[in-house]
Design an enzyme around this catalytic site. Structure first.
Site, mmCIF file in Angstrom:
data_model
loop_
_atom_site.group_PDB
_atom_site.id
_atom_site.type_symbol
_atom_site.label_atom_id
_atom_site.label_comp_id
_atom_site.label_asym_id
_atom_site.label_seq_id
_atom_site.Cartn_x
_atom_site.Cartn_y
_atom_site.Cartn_z
ATOM 1 N N GLU A 412 44.902 39.432 42.812
ATOM 2 C CA GLU A 412 43.485 39.073 42.791
ATOM 3 C C GLU A 412 42.718 39.634 43.981
ATOM 4 O O GLU A 412 42.144 38.902 44.777
ATOM 5 C CB GLU A 412 43.335 37.540 42.751
ATOM 6 C CG GLU A 412 43.838 36.921 41.470
ATOM 7 C CD GLU A 412 42.858 37.043 40.309
ATOM 8 O OE1 GLU A 412 41.868 37.796 40.430
ATOM 9 O OE2 GLU A 412 43.090 36.379 39.276
ATOM 10 N N GLU A 490 51.346 36.141 35.220
ATOM 11 C CA GLU A 490 51.232 34.677 35.269
ATOM 12 C C GLU A 490 50.899 34.207 33.865
ATOM 13 O O GLU A 490 50.046 34.780 33.193
ATOM 14 C CB GLU A 490 50.108 34.223 36.216
ATOM 15 C CG GLU A 490 50.360 34.596 37.658
ATOM 16 C CD GLU A 490 49.207 34.242 38.602
ATOM 17 O OE1 GLU A 490 48.403 33.344 38.278
ATOM 18 O OE2 GLU A 490 49.112 34.891 39.649
HETATM 19 C C1 IPT Z 1 45.645 32.657 39.483
HETATM 20 C C2 IPT Z 1 46.205 33.085 40.793
HETATM 21 O O1 IPT Z 1 46.695 34.396 40.732
HETATM 22 C C3 IPT Z 1 47.276 32.191 41.274
HETATM 23 O O2 IPT Z 1 47.526 32.489 42.615
HETATM 24 C C4 IPT Z 1 46.880 30.756 41.124
HETATM 25 O O3 IPT Z 1 45.756 30.538 41.901
HETATM 26 C C5 IPT Z 1 46.516 30.456 39.715
HETATM 27 O O4 IPT Z 1 45.477 31.289 39.320
HETATM 28 C C6 IPT Z 1 46.029 29.046 39.568
HETATM 29 O O5 IPT Z 1 46.951 28.105 39.952
HETATM 30 S S1 IPT Z 1 44.072 33.395 39.416
HETATM 31 C C7 IPT Z 1 43.052 32.535 38.343
HETATM 32 C C8 IPT Z 1 41.748 33.252 38.236
HETATM 33 C C9 IPT Z 1 43.648 32.367 37.045
#
Ligand code: IPT
Length: 958
Positions: A412, A490
Site C-alpha cells: 500500500e 490478502e
Molecule cells: C489492508 C492492508 O494491506 C493490511 O495491512 C491491513 O491493514 C488490512 O488492510 C486491514 O486489516 S489495506 C485495506 C485498504 C484493505
C-alpha cells in the site's frame, strides 16, 4: 540529528547476507541506560554521547531492556492507527512532539574484534543516530532493516561507550505506515560481529533445480579476502570456489514446502567458515501459471506480522517456532512477511519446516491515500535512494534462503517511479525469484498479478480471463498482465467471528490454474496485554486511532487458535475427503507428494451407541493431483446403519512440525435419524407457565424463561462494516438496529388449554415497527419432567432487512457449566464457517462455550445439533430436536454466560460481566458471517431473508 530529509541512513556498510559464520560475535543485548525527551528540540546535548569523562548521569536516566519498545517498558504509550498518520502529512517532517530515546551502553569487547568488526543493529524504530566512543558512526533508516557500522579501529578492548539516539518519528515514518502499533525503540538484536581479514564478507547462492533431469546447480557469488573452498559433503562437492560461478551438483532432491530438503554446505576461507543450508528449487511462471520445480503450486498462505502481546515486535525464538509450527499443523504452506522483513532467524525456520515465503520490504505509505496520494514519496524522485536502500537491505539479508520465492516491494504505497526502480534493481540482482507488489494494479513492473480482498466474481473473471484470446486492441501492459499468475496477497479478513467465504475462494483457486492461491489476513491479533486481558486502539488514550482493527487474526495475541484457523485447515488440507454412500473419494492436493505420507482411518458411529468400529482405509499409491475412490472396506460395508462415517487423513510418520497421527484432513457422511416422538401426551400444568407471557418458567426443578423468538445477534466485527460489494448500504449491525431486531417485544395473541395441549399464539415485533414474526406454540407434557413444544414461526409484513438468525431463546436461572451435544463440533460453526468440525457427541466446559474475541461479539454456535444437554449450576436441560424443517433436520445451539445486549455493549472480553444465568438459543437458521471488514459481505446464499420455520423440541430436565 537530521530526521527530516527524505534519504536513506548514513554511514553503514553496504548490506550483505546474514551468514551463519564461525566469526566471533558478541551480543550487546541486555540492560542499557535510557532517557526520554519530548522532542528533538529539548533532547539534551549534554555530552551524554561524546565520551566526555566529566559527564555524569542525571536523574532522568533509568535502565531499559534492549531489545524492547520503550512504550512497553513504562516510557510513554503505544498508539494504533491503521492507515492514517498520527501526525499531519507534512513530509519529510515528523511532528515536534516526538519522543526521543537516548540509549547508552558501556561494554568491553576484548581482543576478539580488533582485527575487524561491525556493530550490527537489526531493528530500530524509526531512526537512530549511533555514536561509538564519542565518534558518530551514522544514522539508520528502515525500522525493520539491518544496519552494520564498521567499528574496525574504533572499538576498544575495554570501556567502550555506545550511544544511540532514537527518534520515534522521522522522515522514515512516512515510509512505515503499516497497519500496526507505533512502537519505538531498539527492538531487535544489537551485536558486535567480527569481520576478520581472510574472512568472508558476503555470499549469494542462487540455487536451481531442473525437473526434467532432477539435477541441481548453485550459482555462487562470494566476497572474501582469501581463497574459499565450497563443500557439500552429501553431494560430494569439494572445490575451490574463490571465483564463484555456476556449479553443477548432479542429481538432488529438490526443496519444496512439502519436502523441505536442505543440503548443508560450507564455505571455508582462511579465517572464517560460513555454513549454508542449500535448497535446490526453481520458481517460475509459464503460461500464466506459477510453478515450483516444474509443477503448478497454490499458496495456502497467511500474512504474518511480528507480534507478542507483552513484547510487541520483539520476536523470540519460541514465538517464531510456535507460529510456524501452528501454520504447518493447520496445512498452511506459505507466509507473506507483512509488511517488513521479519526477524532474520525466521527464514532458517521456513527453510527447515517448509513454507514458501513472500518476503516483503519495510515500506508502506498508506496514509497518503487520505489526500488522494498527493505528496506520495513513491512518486517523488527525492525519495528514490531511500526506496532503493530499503529494497537492497531487504534482499541482501535474506537472499540465501530457499524458502524465499518472491520479493515484495512493500504494501500500500500507491505507485510511482521509485517502486519501479526497486523492481528493476531487484530483477537485475536476483532474476531467480519473482517480484510482487500489489499496488501495481496494471502489473507493469511485477511478475505476479496480485490483489487484496478481490471479490469472488473478480477472482473468477481473472481465472477465466486467459481462457479466451486477448482482445485485439490489448495494450502491451495488458498482454503482460495476462501472462502472469494471480494471487490474493490478502483475502478473508480474519477479524472477529469469521472469516466466511474460505470455501468459495478455495473452490475458485482449485478451478482455475492461473489462480495461485492467496494469503489470509492475518495470522496474529495484535492485542497488547496478557492472560486474556488485551488492549487495542484507543485504550492508550490515542486521539487518532482505529480501535480493534488491529485484532484480526487467525490466532489470538497469545496464539489461541480461533475457529477461522480450524476452518482454514480444512480448506487448505492436502487431502480432500468425501464420504460417499459406499465408498470414499480422496483427492491428493499436494503438488509433489503422493499420499504415502498419510494414513486414512475410518470410524463408524451410531448416535446412541457411540463408535461401532474403525479401521484403516487402503488407498494404494495416489500421485499428486490425483483422485481415488476407495470402496468401503468389508467390515464397514457390513455394518448395519452406522449413522456417521468419518474418514481422517493422518500423518503416517513424525515430521518436524507434528507427530505421526496428526490429522491433516477429514470427511464425513451423516445419516442421522430423527429422534422418536413420545406418544402419550397431556396438557402441561399451568403453574409452569408465566401468567402474562405464557412462556415456560419451570421444568422439574429448573427455573427458566422461554422461548422467545430471536432474530438478532450481538454484531460481529464483520456485521459492523458494509461488505466491499455493498458499500453504499449501511452495515448489517446498523440496519438491524434501525429495523429494531435488537428490541423485539412479544404479545400473546391467544391461548387455549386443551385436554392434550396448551396452544399459544404470539406476535413478536420490534418496538416502533409493524412487521413481525408470528408464532404458534403447542405445549404437551410427555413425562414427569418433560415437555414437547411444536413451534411454527411466520414472518408478517415486509421486513426491510435480512435477519441474523431465526431461533428460540431461553434463559436458565443458573450459570452454565457445560454443554454436551450430538452435532458438529467441538468448535463453533456458522453457515459459511462450518468446515472445521465433525459430527459426533461433543462436550465443552463453560469456558469453551464462546470464542474469547478481544472485542466481544456473537460467537460459539454449535451447528448440526440433534440433541443438546445444557448443564447449569441449577440442573440440566436436555433439548432434543424431534423435527425441524431445516435442510438436514438439525438446529444450531448457542449457550453463553452473557446476554447479547451485554456482548454488544462491552468493549473488552475481560470486562464482560456474567449475570449468573445461562443464555441458550436454539436456532433454526443463521446468517453467515462473511468477511465484510475487508472484502465481500455474507454471500447471498448464506443470508437469511425473513422466512417461516417449524421445529418440534423435546425439553427435559435430566
Ligand atoms: C489492508 C492492508 O494491506 C493490511 O495491512 C491491513 O491493514 C488490512 O488492510 C486491514 O486489516 S489495506 C485495506 C485498504 C484493505
Amino acid at each position: 540529528m537530521n530526521i527530516a530529509r527524505k534519504g536513506p541512513g548514513t554511514g553503514a556498510r553496504p548490506p550483505r547476507a546474514r551468514l551463519h559464520s564461525s566469526a566471533p560475535r558478541q551480543s550487546l543485548n541486555g540492560t542499557w541506560r535510557f532517557r526520554l525527551s519530548r522532542g528533538l528540540a529539548v533532547a539534551p546535548e549534554d555530552g551524554w554521547n561524546t565520551g566526555d569523562a566529566a559527564w555524569t548521569e542525571g536523574d532522568d536516566w533509568t535502565g531499559i531492556t534492549v531489545p524492547a519498545h520503550w512504550v512497553l517498558e513504562g516510557h510513554g504509550k503505544p498508539a494504533y492507527t491503521n492507515t492514517r498518520f498520527p501526525f499531519p502529512i507534512d513530509p519529510p517532517n515528523p511532528p515536534d512532539e516526538n519522543p526521543i530515546g537516548d540509549y547508552r551502553l558501556t561494554f568491553d569487547a576484548g581482543a576478539t574484534f580488533t582485527d575487524g568488526a561491525v556493530l550490527r543493529f537489526d531493528g530500530i524504530e524509526s531512526a537512530a543516530e549511533v555514536w561509538l566512543n564519542g565518534e558518530l558512526l551514522g544514522e539508520t533508516r528502515g525500522s525493520r532493516l539491518t544496519h552494520e557500522f564498521d567499528v574496525t579501529g574504533r572499538l576498544r578492548e575495554n570501556g567502550n561507550l555506545l550511544a544511540v539516539r532514537v527518534a520515534q518519528f522521522s522522515d522514515a515514518s512516512y515510509l512505515e505506515d503499516q497497519d500496526m502499533w507505533w512502537m519505538p525503540g531498539i527492538f531487535r538484536d544489537v551485536e558486535l560481529v567480527a569481520t576478520p581479514a581472510g574472512g568472508i564478507w558476503d555470499v549469494f547462492t542462487v540455487t536451481d533445480y531442473e525437473a526434467a533431469d532432477g539435477t541441481g546447480t548453485v550459482d555462487l557469488f562470494v566476497e572474501a579476502s582469501s581463497a574459499v573452498r565450497l563443500r557439500i559433503p552429501e553431494l560430494d562437492v569439494d572445490l575451490d570456489a574463490t571465483d564463484g560461478g555456476v556449479i553443477g551438483v548432479g542429481v538432488v532432491e529438490p526443496w519444496s514446502a512439502e519436502n523441505p530438503r536442505l543440503y548443508t554446505a560450507t564455505l571455508e576461507a582462511e579465517n572464517e567458515t560460513v555454513t549454508l543450508e542449500l535448497g535446490f528449487r526453481r520458481i517460475e511462471v509459464r503460461d500464466s501459471v506459477l510453478l515450483v520445480n516444474g509443477e503448478p503450486i497454490q499458496f495456502r498462505g497467511v500474512n504474518r506480522h511480528e507480534h507478542d502481546p507483552l513484547r510487541g515486535r520483539v520476536a523470540s525464538p519460541e514465538r517464531m517456532r510456535q507460529d510456524l509450527l501452528l501454520m504447518k499443523q493447520h496445512n498452511v504452506n506459505a507466509v507473506r512477511t507483512s509488511h517488513y522483513p521479519p526477524h532474520p532467524d525466521l527464514l532458517a525456520l521456513t527453510d527447515e519446516l517448509g513454507l514458501y515465503v513472500v518476503l516483503e520490504c519495510d515500506l508502506e505509505t498508506h496514509g497518503f491515500e487520505e489526500i488522494g496520494w498527493r505528496l506520495n514519496p513513491s512518486a517523488d524522485p527525492q525519495w528514490r535512494d531511500a526506496y532503493l536502500d530499503r529494497m537492497q537491505r531487504t534482499v541482501h539479508r535474506d537472499k540465501n534462503h530457499a524458502s524465499v520465492v518472491i520479493w515484495s516491494l512493500g504494501n500500500e504505497a500507491g505507485t510511482g517511479t521509485n517502486l519501479e526502480a526497486m523492481a528493476a534493481w531487484t530483477r537485475a540482482f536476483d532474476p531467480s525469484r519473482l517480484i510482487h507488489y500489489e499496488g501495481d494494479w496494471s502489473s507493469t513492473y511485477v511478475d505476479v498479478y496480485s490483489r487484496m480482498y478481490a471479490s469472488f466474481e473478480e477472482v473468477r473473471s481473472i481465472g477465466e480471463e486467459i481462457a479466451s484470446p486477448a482482445p485485439f486492441d490489448a495494450t502491451a501492459a495488458q498482454l503482460h498482465r495476462r501472462s502472469l499468475p494471480f494471487m490474493q496477497c490478502e483475502y478473508a479478513h480474519a477479524m472477529g467471528n469469521g472469516p466466511g467465504g474460505l470455501q468459495e475462494y478455495q473452490e475458485l483457486f482449485d478451478q482455475y490454474p492461473r489462480l495461485a492461491g492467496g494469503f489470509v489476513w492475518e495470522w496474529i491479533e495484535h492485542g497488547l496485554g496478557s492472560d486474556g486481558v488485551y488492549s487495542y486502539g484507543g485504550d492508550f488514550g490515542e486521539d487518532v486511532h482505529d480501535s480493534n482493527f488491529v485484532i484480526d487474526g487467525l490466532v489470538g495475541p497469545d496464539r489461541e487458535v480461533r475457529p477461522g484457523l480450524v476452518a482454514l485447515a480444512h480448506w487448505y488440507s492436502p487431502a480432500r475427503i468425501t464420504v460417499l454412500d459406499d465408498a470414499v473419494r480422496i483427492e491428493n492436493r499436494y503438488a509433489f507428494a503422493d499420499l504415502g505420507g498419510l494414513t486414512f482411518t475410518w470410524t463408524a458411529i451410531s448416535a446412541q451407541d457411540g463408535e461401532l468400529d474403525s479401521g484403516e482405509l487402503k488407498t494404494g499409491p495416489v500421485a499428486a493431483g490425483e483422485v481415488v475412490v476407495v470402496p468401503f472396506p468389508d467390515e464397514l460395508a457390513a455394518l448395519e446403519l452406522p449413522e456417521i462415517v468419518t474418514v481422517e487423513a493422518r500423518l503416517a510418520h513424525d515430521t518436524a512440525w507434528a507427530g505421526a497421527g496428526h490429522v491433516v484432513g477429514r470427511g464425513e457422511r451423516v445419516w442421522l435419524n430423527q429422534a422418536e416422538e413420545p406418544v402419550e401426551a397431556v396438557a402441561p400444568a399451568d403453574d409452569s407457565f408465566d401468567a402474562v407471557s405464557l412462556r415456560l418458567r419451570s421444568l422439574g426443578g429448573l427455573r427458566l424463561d422461554g422461548p422467545e423468538v430471536g432474530i438478532w445477534r450481538a454484531p460481529t466485527d464483520n456485521d459492523r462494516y458494509p461488505g466491499w460489494d455493498e458499500r453504499d448500504l449501511p452495515p448489517y449491525a446498523e440496519r438491524w438496529h434501525v429495523a429494531g431486531l435488537d428490541r423485539t417485544r412479544t404479545r400473546v395473541v391467544s391461548s387455549a388449554w386443551g385436554e392434550d395441549a396448551l396452544r399459544v399464539t404470539t406476535r413478536t415485533a420490534p418496538a416502533g415497527r409493524d412487521f413481525s414474526v408470528d408464532g404458534e406454540f403447542v405445549w404437551r407434557r410427555v413425562a414427569d419432567k418433560a415437555l414437547t413444544v411444536e413451534v411454527t414461526l411466520t414472518p408478517i409484513g415486509t421486513w426491510p432487512v435480512e435477519w441474523a438468525r431465526l431461533g428460540l431463546d431461553f434463559v436458565i436461572d443458573a450459570a452454565p457449566r457445560e454443554l454436551s451435544w450430538l452435532g458438529r463440533g467441538p468448535g463453533p460453526s456458522y453457515p459459511d464457517l462450518a468446515a472445521g468440525g465433525f459430527t459426533g457427541r461433543h462436550t465443552v466446559a463453560a469456558g469453551e462455550l464462546y470464542t474469547p474475541h478481544v472485542k466481544p461479539q456473537e460467537s460459539g454456535a454449535r451447528a448440526g445439533v440433534r440433541e443438546a444437554s445444557v448443564v447449569t449450576d441449577g440442573g440440566t436441560l436436555r433439548v432434543t430436536v424431534l423435527s425441524a424443517d431445516t435442510p438436514d433436520g438439525s438446529v444450531a445451539v448457542t449457550v453463553s454466560p452473557w446476554s447479547r445486549k451485554v456482548l454488544s455493549t462491552t468493549a473488552h472480553h475481560h470486562e464482560l460481566e456474567a449475570d449468573g444465568r445461562t443464555h441458550l438459543s436454539v436456532d433454526l437458521f443463521q446468517s453467515g458471517v462473511g468477511t465484510a471488514t475487508c472484502g465481500p459481505g455474507v454471500l447471498p446464499r448464506y443470508r437469511l431473508a425473513a422466512r417461516p420455520g417449524r421445529v418440534t423440541l423435546l425439553l427435559e430436565e435430566v
